[in-house]
Design an enzyme around this catalytic site. Structure first.
Site, short mmCIF file in Angstrom:
data_model
loop_
_atom_site.label_atom_id
_atom_site.label_comp_id
_atom_site.label_asym_id
_atom_site.label_seq_id
_atom_site.Cartn_x
_atom_site.Cartn_y
_atom_site.Cartn_z
N THR A 1 0.85 -1.18 0.00
CA THR A 1 0.00 0.00 0.00
C THR A 1 0.89 1.22 0.00
OG1 THR A 1 -1.26 1.38 1.57
CG2 THR A 1 -0.23 -0.56 2.47
N ASN A 2 0.47 2.27 -0.70
CA ASN A 2 1.22 3.52 -0.68
C ASN A 2 1.07 4.24 0.65
OD1 ASN A 2 2.34 4.38 -3.60
ND2 ASN A 2 0.43 3.26 -3.88
N CYS B 1 -2.22 5.02 -5.27
CA CYS B 1 -2.91 4.10 -4.38
C CYS B 1 -2.95 2.77 -5.11
CB CYS B 1 -4.32 4.59 -4.07
SG CYS B 1 -5.32 3.40 -3.17
N THR B 2 -2.66 1.68 -4.43
CA THR B 2 -2.49 0.40 -5.12
C THR B 2 -3.78 -0.16 -5.67
OG1 THR B 2 -2.54 -0.72 -2.96
CG2 THR B 2 -0.37 -0.23 -3.91
#
Length: 231
Positions: free
Chosen positions: A83-84, A198-199
């Site tokens: 995750t970012n 964002c993933t």
């Protein structure tokens, strides 16, 4: 091949994409029946999201540190935070273990710089767009000038991530809203690329939707993790 420890479940929708990509990339590079060596810790994302929105980053960090230590004890040789946003706690996680953490912002920034992009739009959660842990790293370490949407745009991008993408909902109207916001930023902010920061955003938009470079942080991070695993 080194074993990668994945801190996932934030959300599991994108963690599933990570799992597929990591294995696909290893097979592409090594051929045959080869696949990635992975250990996965998958959080109940509600527990993480609650702490995010309450500003309880210390509590969220404690959960990540505990999980990272568990992965290291289980045999992981490198860590991937899937995750970012939770890279806000990357330094705390790295300090708690003796194995390296493959940082998503560093991998992304290298890809952006290599493409000659200087002012990428950063579409992400409000935490990533508004706080400095990610934008500042892109600017300070790599000389980039990331640009975020205006307040209304940030609200829209964040809402779609949490209310839709993290829950497996991929809507045409939301895709159109993201594309429209990028168009506005090209006109008003002179952006020259798009970071899908964002993933989960890779579920909604991609390079085919734009005529400027698009950077899929999920794939970029997976490629960097495999580079490490095979080094």
């Amino acid at each position: 091949m080194k074993t990668l420890g994945l801190l996932g479940g934030m959300s599991w929708e994108s963690t599933a994409i990570y799992y597929r990509l990591l294995n696909e990339i290893v097979r592409e590079r090594l051929g045959g029946l080869r696949s990635a060596k992975l250990l996965l810790w998958s959080f109940d994302f509600a527990e993480i999201a609650e702490r995010q929105h309450a500003g309880d980053w210390e509590g969220a960090g404690a959960l990540l540190v505990e999980a990272a230590r568990g992965l290291e004890a289980a045999g992981a040789q490198g860590l991937v935070i899937c995750t970012n946003t939770m890279h806000k706690l990357a330094n705390e996680v790295q300090a708690a273990v003796s194995i390296p953490l493959i940082h998503i912002a560093d991998a992304t920034a290298r890809a952006v710089a290599d493409a000659g992009v200087k002012r990428p739009a950063l579409l992400a959660t409000r935490f990533t767009m508004e706080q400095d842990f990610y934008k500042g790293r892109l600017a300070d370490k790599f000389g980039l000038q990331p640009v975020v949407p205006d307040l209304a745009g940030r609200d829209m991008v964040h809402r779609i991530i949490y209310d839709e993408l993290c829950q497996g909902v991929v809507g045409e109207s939301s895709k159109a809203a993201y594309i429209e916001e990028v168009g506005r930023m090209r006109r008003d902010e002179q952006i020259d690329g798009v970071i899908m920061g964002c993933t989960e955003i890779t579920m909604l938009i991609g390079q085919g939707d734009f005529d400027i470079p698009v950077f899929d942080t999920t794939r970029i991070h997976a490629e960097a993790a495999v580079d490490f695993a095979l080094s």
